[in-house]
Design a protein around this motif. Sequence first.
Motif, PDB file in Angstrom:
ATOM      1  N   THR A 125       5.518   6.246  -3.314  1.00 14.39           N
ATOM      2  CA  THR A 125       6.380   5.739  -2.059  1.00 14.39           C
ATOM      3  C   THR A 125       7.544   6.628  -1.906  1.00 14.39           C
ATOM      4  O   THR A 125       8.285   6.505  -0.775  1.00 14.39           O
ATOM      5  CB  THR A 125       6.751   4.237  -2.042  1.00 14.39           C
ATOM      6  OG1 THR A 125       7.741   4.166  -3.022  1.00 14.39           O
ATOM      7  CG2 THR A 125       5.475   3.322  -2.515  1.00 14.39           C
ATOM      8  N   GLN A 126       8.030   7.650  -2.984  1.00  3.94           N
ATOM      9  CA  GLN A 126       9.438   8.030  -2.923  1.00  3.94           C
ATOM     10  C   GLN A 126       9.153   9.547  -2.652  1.00  3.94           C
ATOM     11  O   GLN A 126       9.989  10.017  -2.135  1.00  3.94           O
ATOM     12  CB  GLN A 126       9.911   7.769  -4.121  1.00  3.94           C
ATOM     13  CG  GLN A 126      11.613   8.231  -4.229  1.00  3.94           C
ATOM     14  CD  GLN A 126      12.077   7.639  -5.338  1.00  3.94           C
ATOM     15  OE1 GLN A 126      11.808   7.133  -6.179  1.00  3.94           O
ATOM     16  NE2 GLN A 126      13.459   7.867  -5.573  1.00  3.94           N
ATOM     17  N   PHE A 127       8.127  10.117  -2.881  1.00  3.04           N
ATOM     18  CA  PHE A 127       7.651  11.436  -3.139  1.00  3.04           C
ATOM     19  C   PHE A 127       6.841  11.946  -1.704  1.00  3.04           C
ATOM     20  O   PHE A 127       5.852  11.447  -1.502  1.00  3.04           O
ATOM     21  CB  PHE A 127       7.515  12.098  -4.254  1.00  3.04           C
ATOM     22  CG  PHE A 127       8.420  11.849  -5.546  1.00  3.04           C
ATOM     23  CD1 PHE A 127       9.813  12.485  -5.759  1.00  3.04           C
ATOM     24  CD2 PHE A 127       8.025  10.823  -6.333  1.00  3.04           C
ATOM     25  CE1 PHE A 127      10.626  11.968  -6.715  1.00  3.04           C
ATOM     26  CE2 PHE A 127       8.789  10.588  -7.247  1.00  3.04           C
ATOM     27  CZ  PHE A 127      10.118  11.101  -7.676  1.00  3.04           C
ATOM     28  N   GLY A 128       7.276  13.081  -1.004  1.00  3.84           N
ATOM     29  CA  GLY A 128       6.507  13.459  -0.015  1.00  3.84           C
ATOM     30  C   GLY A 128       5.025  14.119  -0.559  1.00  3.84           C
ATOM     31  O   GLY A 128       4.931  14.462  -1.574  1.00  3.84           O
ATOM     32  N   GLY A 129       4.101  14.188   0.505  1.00  2.96           N
ATOM     33  CA  GLY A 129       2.882  14.714   0.174  1.00  2.96           C
ATOM     34  C   GLY A 129       1.896  13.690  -0.760  1.00  2.96           C
ATOM     35  O   GLY A 129       0.748  14.148  -0.798  1.00  2.96           O
ATOM     36  N   GLN A 130       2.331  12.544  -0.851  1.00  2.00           N
ATOM     37  CA  GLN A 130       1.369  11.492  -1.274  1.00  2.00           C
ATOM     38  C   GLN A 130       1.629  10.360  -0.735  1.00  2.00           C
ATOM     39  O   GLN A 130       2.245  10.077   0.362  1.00  2.00           O
ATOM     40  CB  GLN A 130       2.076  11.062  -2.803  1.00  2.00           C
ATOM     41  CG  GLN A 130       2.207  12.322  -3.778  1.00  2.00           C
ATOM     42  CD  GLN A 130       2.898  11.854  -5.108  1.00  2.00           C
ATOM     43  OE1 GLN A 130       3.982  11.276  -5.023  1.00  2.00           O
ATOM     44  NE2 GLN A 130       2.808  12.566  -6.118  1.00  2.00           N
TER      45      GLN A 130
END
Length: 253
Positions: A125-130
């Motif tokens: 929930t914190q890093f882009g692309g996921q």
Amino acid sequence: MSRRYDSRTTIFSPEGRLYQVEYAMEAISNAGASMGMLAKDGVVLVAEKKITSKLLDSKAVGVRKEKMYKLDDHIACSVAGITADANILINICRLAAQRYYFAYQEPIPVEQLVQSVCDTKQGYTQFGGQRPFGVSILYAGWDEHYGFQLYQSDPSGNYGGWKAAAIGAGHAAATNLLKTDYKDDITLAEAVPLLVRVLSKAMDTSLAVDKVEIATLSKDPATGKVIYKQYEAPEITPLIEAANADKAAAASS
């Protein structure tokens, strides 16, 4: 308003909400229900199976055990949501449990395992692309520190310990029924039919053997060994018949 802020999991709305995480939770609300209850001598997990067809091989692992999984000798779980996502998290749980045992030569504490997998879920929930994992999990376990335990986690990475909990479709109605019927001194023998009745009342249709999975976690009084048991069709049938009879009697009264 949400359309401007729901394109990434990392974007907060002006109200401080993460819409992609909320959408993941909404996906779980449409999945088959799962419920758990903590008894004084064990833990019960009951779940509604969504995959039903006469053409399915009932002996195949993915069909027979759609909702229940054994994570370690002393921990089991029930899932609600996207099964493919659940499989990834279950493998992470199993690997963490075995790594702990290899390092310390003792079973992993239940909460430590839950916290470990929830750290992974929070990262998505914190890093882009996921995207967040579209699955909630009920964990049933026993360890020497706190005895029998029941935990529930959601896509945000939050988790908590519960005496009784429900996830998936109809979880709000099931939770209200559990609040009314749960007792602190309930036994495993009483908890199993109670959870089946709650599932029957929370569902729109009558229960059937091929739509229900039941599992228990208990201890052998003679050896002290933790026992995971998944109920077979002949054991489930009388429980379902009693639950459907109660539901029909309540509807006619």
